[in-house]
Design a protein around this motif. Sequence first.
Motif, PDB file in Angstrom:
ATOM      1  N   GLY A  53      45.841  28.607  50.577  1.00 10.15           N
ATOM      2  CA  GLY A  53      44.735  29.550  50.712  1.00 10.15           C
ATOM      3  C   GLY A  53      44.260  30.180  49.423  1.00 10.15           C
ATOM      4  O   GLY A  53      45.008  30.380  48.477  1.00 10.15           O
ATOM      5  N   ASN A  54      42.948  30.494  49.376  1.00  9.50           N
ATOM      6  CA  ASN A  54      42.366  31.240  48.257  1.00  9.50           C
ATOM      7  C   ASN A  54      42.699  32.722  48.408  1.00  9.50           C
ATOM      8  O   ASN A  54      42.556  33.292  49.477  1.00  9.50           O
ATOM      9  N   ARG A  55      43.101  33.353  47.313  1.00 15.44           N
ATOM     10  CA  ARG A  55      43.395  34.784  47.364  1.00 15.44           C
ATOM     11  C   ARG A  55      42.102  35.583  47.428  1.00 15.44           C
ATOM     12  O   ARG A  55      41.955  36.503  48.225  1.00 15.44           O
ATOM     13  N   HIS A  56      41.156  35.250  46.566  1.00 14.31           N
ATOM     14  CA  HIS A  56      39.833  35.876  46.584  1.00 14.31           C
ATOM     15  C   HIS A  56      38.792  34.766  46.715  1.00 14.31           C
ATOM     16  O   HIS A  56      38.890  33.737  46.037  1.00 14.31           O
ATOM     17  N   ARG A  57      37.786  34.988  47.554  1.00 12.93           N
ATOM     18  CA  ARG A  57      36.732  33.987  47.710  1.00 12.93           C
ATOM     19  C   ARG A  57      35.415  34.691  47.996  1.00 12.93           C
ATOM     20  O   ARG A  57      35.315  35.492  48.928  1.00 12.93           O
ATOM     21  N   ILE A  58      34.414  34.386  47.179  1.00 12.23           N
ATOM     22  CA  ILE A  58      33.075  34.952  47.324  1.00 12.23           C
ATOM     23  C   ILE A  58      32.110  33.791  47.559  1.00 12.23           C
ATOM     24  O   ILE A  58      32.118  32.805  46.808  1.00 12.23           O
ATOM     25  N   LEU A  73      26.661  28.920  46.748  1.00  9.90           N
ATOM     26  CA  LEU A  73      27.479  29.258  45.579  1.00  9.90           C
ATOM     27  C   LEU A  73      28.830  29.775  46.043  1.00  9.90           C
ATOM     28  O   LEU A  73      28.909  30.680  46.869  1.00  9.90           O
ATOM     29  N   GLU A  74      29.889  29.189  45.504  1.00 11.99           N
ATOM     30  CA  GLU A  74      31.245  29.613  45.826  1.00 11.99           C
ATOM     31  C   GLU A  74      31.972  29.996  44.545  1.00 11.99           C
ATOM     32  O   GLU A  74      31.979  29.242  43.567  1.00 11.99           O
ATOM     33  N   VAL A  75      32.587  31.174  44.546  1.00 13.57           N
ATOM     34  CA  VAL A  75      33.413  31.641  43.437  1.00 13.57           C
ATOM     35  C   VAL A  75      34.754  32.043  44.038  1.00 13.57           C
ATOM     36  O   VAL A  75      34.801  32.890  44.930  1.00 13.57           O
ATOM     37  N   ALA A  76      35.847  31.438  43.577  1.00 13.84           N
ATOM     38  CA  ALA A  76      37.139  31.698  44.219  1.00 13.84           C
ATOM     39  C   ALA A  76      38.270  31.567  43.211  1.00 13.84           C
ATOM     40  O   ALA A  76      38.124  30.960  42.147  1.00 13.84           O
ATOM     41  N   GLN A  77      39.405  32.135  43.583  1.00 13.34           N
ATOM     42  CA  GLN A  77      40.614  32.056  42.776  1.00 13.34           C
ATOM     43  C   GLN A  77      41.605  31.111  43.429  1.00 13.34           C
ATOM     44  O   GLN A  77      41.855  31.192  44.624  1.00 13.34           O
ATOM     45  N   GLY A  78      42.158  30.198  42.630  1.00 10.17           N
ATOM     46  CA  GLY A  78      43.230  29.364  43.153  1.00 10.17           C
ATOM     47  C   GLY A  78      42.824  27.986  43.598  1.00 10.17           C
ATOM     48  O   GLY A  78      43.504  27.389  44.422  1.00 10.17           O
ATOM     49  N   ASN A  79      41.726  27.452  43.063  1.00  9.89           N
ATOM     50  CA  ASN A  79      41.261  26.138  43.466  1.00  9.89           C
ATOM     51  C   ASN A  79      40.933  26.143  44.957  1.00  9.89           C
ATOM     52  O   ASN A  79      40.751  27.200  45.549  1.00  9.89           O
ATOM     53  N   THR A  80      40.866  25.001  45.571  1.00  8.51           N
ATOM     54  CA  THR A  80      40.461  24.944  46.972  1.00  8.51           C
ATOM     55  C   THR A  80      41.656  24.635  47.857  1.00  8.51           C
ATOM     56  O   THR A  80      42.708  24.207  47.378  1.00  8.51           O
ATOM     57  N   PHE A  81      41.506  24.836  49.162  1.00 11.22           N
ATOM     58  CA  PHE A  81      42.603  24.585  50.096  1.00 11.22           C
ATOM     59  C   PHE A  81      42.884  23.098  50.187  1.00 11.22           C
ATOM     60  O   PHE A  81      41.994  22.287  50.341  1.00 11.22           O
ATOM     61  N   LEU A  82      44.159  22.750  50.102  1.00 10.66           N
ATOM     62  CA  LEU A  82      44.601  21.372  50.286  1.00 10.66           C
ATOM     63  C   LEU A  82      45.748  21.358  51.279  1.00 10.66           C
ATOM     64  O   LEU A  82      46.518  22.316  51.364  1.00 10.66           O
ATOM     65  N   ASN A 125      31.378  26.932  42.070  1.00 10.98           N
ATOM     66  CA  ASN A 125      30.769  25.687  42.509  1.00 10.98           C
ATOM     67  C   ASN A 125      29.382  25.978  43.085  1.00 10.98           C
ATOM     68  O   ASN A 125      29.206  26.922  43.864  1.00 10.98           O
ATOM     69  N   LEU A 126      28.383  25.177  42.692  1.00 12.91           N
ATOM     70  CA  LEU A 126      27.010  25.351  43.173  1.00 12.91           C
ATOM     71  C   LEU A 126      26.536  24.062  43.825  1.00 12.91           C
ATOM     72  O   LEU A 126      26.524  23.003  43.192  1.00 12.91           O
ATOM     73  N   ASP A 127      26.169  24.137  45.116  1.00 13.41           N
ATOM     74  CA  ASP A 127      25.604  23.003  45.851  1.00 13.41           C
ATOM     75  C   ASP A 127      24.150  23.287  46.174  1.00 13.41           C
ATOM     76  O   ASP A 127      23.780  24.430  46.491  1.00 13.41           O
TER      77      ASP A 127
END
Length: 278
Positions: free
Chosen positions: A62-67, A89-98, A183-185
């Motif tokens: 899980g991401n600790r912070h995710r905007i 637009l996604e800004v998060a800490q800890g890469n993505t969930f795997l 990340n921007l899509d």
Amino acid sequence: YNLNVTAQLRKQFANGLSTSLSYAFMESKNLFKSTEIASVLFSESPVQGDPNRPGLAHSEFGNRHRIVGAGTYTHTWSERFATHVGAFLEVAQGNTFLGAGGNRYSFTYSGDVNGDGFAGNDLIYIPTNATSASEIRFAANGSVTAAAQAQAFEVFIRQDDYLLEHRGEIAERFGAINPWFWNLDLRIMQDIGFVVGGKPQRVQISLDILNAANLLSSDLGVRKIADPRATSPLSLAYFDTDGEPVFNFNTDVKETFRDDLSLFSRWQLQLGLRYLFN
């Protein structure tokens, strides 16, 4: 235990613009590494001491912070034609969930230091001074002297925020977390309406650009993850006559993080065709 907090703002404007902004926080801790195999709970779960008494520590998921911010604008040209333009637009800490973790990581020894019969599950002690033989000892490794390894390990500790903050302690299980990323899509979609047999039909043609910033520059949109060589920086060389461990440090390891070479760090283009009928 698990704590999740989420908040979201949404606004629909009269001119066809729809926007949203959300924030999510997660704090999750458990006693064991998450796994489907019972034996892994003992052999691969990083521990600070007795593997039969694991302490409460961070979950690796899980991401600790995710905007997340999103916006979509729709322009209707006529009854039959409409164009939609969207951005995510996604800004998060800890890469993505795997499924196998990927967000948090542990600093462990390479070798069986605590004598439980398994290598690679012992959390390292972070010395206050890696060049002090009273805290950690190194053995010559080929042409690399013990003193050179000690100095290189000291430099390695100083470049890592987690190691620097926890000097004089045993590292925590999944105590460290991968860096922030963004990340921007983008999406463009065209609606084409028509009538067949007296019934309305519609075709949607879409173009998605995932990680659009990376399309503009190979230096943008690239995520960072912990290098496996850096998360196991010390290998057990031998035990001395007093039973104290003596280590080797890989002096080629300079930094904790490296570029994530997965698709998350690459731009992707996707074309879509959708037919809607009654």
